[in-house]
Motif scaffolding. Structure first.
Motif, PDB file in Angstrom:
ATOM      1  N   TRP A 177      61.581  67.771   6.950  1.00 41.97           N
ATOM      2  CA  TRP A 177      63.050  68.435   7.785  1.00 41.97           C
ATOM      3  C   TRP A 177      62.409  70.320   8.338  1.00 41.97           C
ATOM      4  O   TRP A 177      62.556  70.108   9.183  1.00 41.97           O
ATOM      5  N   GLN A 180      57.239  70.349   8.339  1.00 43.11           N
ATOM      6  CA  GLN A 180      57.137  68.680   9.638  1.00 43.11           C
ATOM      7  C   GLN A 180      57.686  69.304  10.777  1.00 43.11           C
ATOM      8  O   GLN A 180      57.371  69.001  11.867  1.00 43.11           O
ATOM      9  N   ALA A 181      59.356  68.415  10.547  1.00 43.78           N
ATOM     10  CA  ALA A 181      59.984  68.496  11.911  1.00 43.78           C
ATOM     11  C   ALA A 181      60.502  69.927  12.473  1.00 43.78           C
ATOM     12  O   ALA A 181      60.845  69.724  13.905  1.00 43.78           O
ATOM     13  N   TRP A 182      60.456  71.264  12.140  1.00 44.75           N
ATOM     14  CA  TRP A 182      60.742  72.693  12.070  1.00 44.75           C
ATOM     15  C   TRP A 182      62.083  72.096  12.562  1.00 44.75           C
ATOM     16  O   TRP A 182      62.209  72.941  14.060  1.00 44.75           O
ATOM     17  N   ALA A 186      64.261  73.672  16.386  1.00 45.34           N
ATOM     18  CA  ALA A 186      64.826  72.584  17.579  1.00 45.34           C
ATOM     19  C   ALA A 186      66.422  72.887  17.663  1.00 45.34           C
ATOM     20  O   ALA A 186      67.395  73.286  18.496  1.00 45.34           O
ATOM     21  N   LYS A 437      57.003  65.015  11.565  1.00 49.74           N
ATOM     22  CA  LYS A 437      56.072  65.421  11.850  1.00 49.74           C
ATOM     23  C   LYS A 437      55.428  65.178  13.760  1.00 49.74           C
ATOM     24  O   LYS A 437      56.022  65.924  14.587  1.00 49.74           O
ATOM     25  N   TRP A 439      57.647  63.250  15.021  1.00 49.84           N
ATOM     26  CA  TRP A 439      59.308  62.959  15.820  1.00 49.84           C
ATOM     27  C   TRP A 439      59.392  64.769  16.417  1.00 49.84           C
ATOM     28  O   TRP A 439      60.348  64.736  17.212  1.00 49.84           O
ATOM     29  N   ARG A 440      58.953  65.207  15.914  1.00 48.04           N
ATOM     30  CA  ARG A 440      58.521  66.947  16.665  1.00 48.04           C
ATOM     31  C   ARG A 440      59.621  67.252  17.440  1.00 48.04           C
ATOM     32  O   ARG A 440      61.019  67.649  18.212  1.00 48.04           O
ATOM     33  N   ASP A 441      58.144  66.061  18.636  1.00 46.00           N
ATOM     34  CA  ASP A 441      59.068  66.342  19.687  1.00 46.00           C
ATOM     35  C   ASP A 441      60.090  65.895  20.288  1.00 46.00           C
ATOM     36  O   ASP A 441      60.632  66.261  20.996  1.00 46.00           O
ATOM     37  N   LEU A 443      62.903  65.484  18.369  1.00 44.84           N
ATOM     38  CA  LEU A 443      63.892  65.811  17.798  1.00 44.84           C
ATOM     39  C   LEU A 443      64.967  66.166  18.930  1.00 44.84           C
ATOM     40  O   LEU A 443      66.173  66.457  18.311  1.00 44.84           O
TER      41      LEU A 443
END
Length: 457
Positions: A177, A180-182, A186, A437, A439-441, A443
């Protein structure tokens, strides 16, 4: 004699009966006019009624035991007692001593050209949690937003979201989280844009059977490298595993990740209490370490894939703890293991399985039904079946999935089955995001939804 004793009832009921008999027998004698006859009749009526009322009250008290002793009736007890509520949300009083070890990390956002300041950048802590109820353990990475350290929020309890990211291989330590998801970036961006409130996120990965080595020379507080309180080596996905079992046990057997099967409690499986760990042990550890809400309205859970199904299950089956859940690419039928197959194919290690016999090779694990052969228990874990046959829980669930494919169909069906007091939202995103990764945009929209359904205290 106490108010409920038979002897005391005889002492009261006998005069009451005698008074009634006396009133019946003596009533003709006191007939007539004048002060004395009227006073006599009045005395007979009042005496008999008073004694009868007392007898009836005592008989009712003996049957229901409202007052067992004279101290209960007259308030003569002077003993004082202190009552403490020992719930996971009560903070340090409820935390099992020595089962949570915290260490600050350098993960999380940081302003360029400035030293890291928690009041400006927030902070990411690593927690090593050992579950007293489940006998399992895990690493959790807790992101504390800058507001947590600011004076104006000193008396405020920020909402918390448990983010599950186990990939089924047992290698994920919860950093997905962050790396990869930053997630912290966010969250900060959503807060600064005014679209979300400050929220604490606790990212947890694989749940393991956890039994650290305790040597006589290393205390639980001041140990060597890898021990609680002592200096630690590198951490993260590539770091060596330090979850060792008792002395003499093979490290790979002791640190073997429990295959979560949708974070189920698996009947008869040693270490198969992943649901208990995530629903009870982990919230207890978090509430005993940080300033978190006391009510369920401040607790949420999120996950992706198998973790997304886990998030929905935790909210629906433990609505006393969680009020909202966000499921990314989650399925809602019978729970699957980490590889995505039906939970009936989950492998459990039976007694003796996996041990090397004398002069032979290690025996292979034997497949078994994770539901212990119970059809009703298997149905009870099927979220779509629960929505169709059981009262819905008072929770909110976000079913987010890619726009096409089985995940989209599962999200649409789940949202269609939800009914009050449960609320379900469906979000289908373009493309084919399968990992955090990817899904990052998307999130930020998930974090905004969670923020809108959680409440600070």
């Amino acid at each position: 004699m106490q108010p409920v004793s038979a002897a005391f009832l005889v002492v009261v009921c006998a005069p009451a009966a005698a008074c009634v008999v006396a009133a019946v027998v003596l009533w003709p004698r006191f007939a007539g006019r004048g002060v004395r006859p009227v006073a006599a009749r009045t005395g007979l009526l009042l005496g008999s009624q008073a004694l009868l009322t007392t007898a009836v009250v005592l008989l009712v008290n003996r049957y229901f035991v409202f007052y067992a002793t004279w101290d209960d009736l007259l308030g003569g007890t002077t003993t004082s007692a202190t009552v403490k509520q020992v719930q996971p949300s009560r903070g340090a009083e409820a935390a099992p001593a020595g089962l949570v070890h915290r260490e600050a990390t350098e993960l999380g956002p940081k302003r360029r050209g400035h030293q890291r300041d928690p009041a400006e950048d927030g902070r990411v802590d690593r927690l090593d949690v050992e579950g007293a109820r489940s006998g399992l353990g895990a690493q959790a990475y807790v992101y504390l937003p800058p507001e947590y350290f600011q004076p104006r929020y000193a008396n405020r309890r920020l909402p918390v979201v448990i983010a599950v990211s186990d990939d089924g291989t047992g290698s994920d330590t919860g950093t997905a989280w962050l790396r990869q998801a930053w997630l912290p970036d966010a969250a900060v961006a959503a807060i600064r844009a005014g679209r979300a409130q400050p929220v604490i996120y606790a990212a947890v990965g694989a749940v393991r059977r956890f039994a650290p080595v305790r040597t006589p020379s290393a205390s639980p507080v001041h140990g060597g490298p890898g021990k609680p309180g002592g200096p630690r080596g590198p951490s993260g996905p590539g770091a060596p595993d330090r979850s060792h079992g008792p002395v003499g046990e093979a490290p790979e057997a002791a640190s073997r990740a429990v295959r979560p099967a949708g974070c189920l409690d698996l009947p008869g499986v040693p270490g198969g209490q992943a649901e208990t760990f995530l629903a009870q042990d982990l919230p207890l550890a978090l509430a005993g370490t940080y300033r978190l809400p006391e009510a369920r309205a401040g607790w949420g859970v999120a996950g992706i894939g198998t973790g997304g199904q886990c998030a929905a299950r935790l909210a629906m089956l433990h609505s006393d703890r969680f009020t909202a859940a966000a499921s990314l690419n989650g399925r809602f039928g019978p729970p699957a293991d980490g590889s995505g197959t039906d939970a009936r194919t989950v492998v459990k290690l039976k007694a003796g399985a996996g041990k090397a016999p004398r002069g032979g090779t290690k025996a292979a694990p034997e497949p078994d039904d994770p539901y212990g052969g119970s059809g009703p228990y298997r149905l009870d874990q099927d979220l779509t079946w629960r929505l169709q046959h059981l009262p819905p829980p008072p929770v909110s669930v976000l079913a987010a999935a890619r726009a096409t494919g089985p995940d989209a169909e599962a999200a649409e069906r789940f949202a269609a089955l939800a009914r009050p007091p449960m609320h379900a939202d469906k979000v289908l995103v373009p493309g084919d995001p399968a990992t955090l990764k990817q899904w990052r945009d998307h999130l930020p929209a998930v974090l905004e939804w969670l923020s809108a359904h959680l409440r600070a205290e």
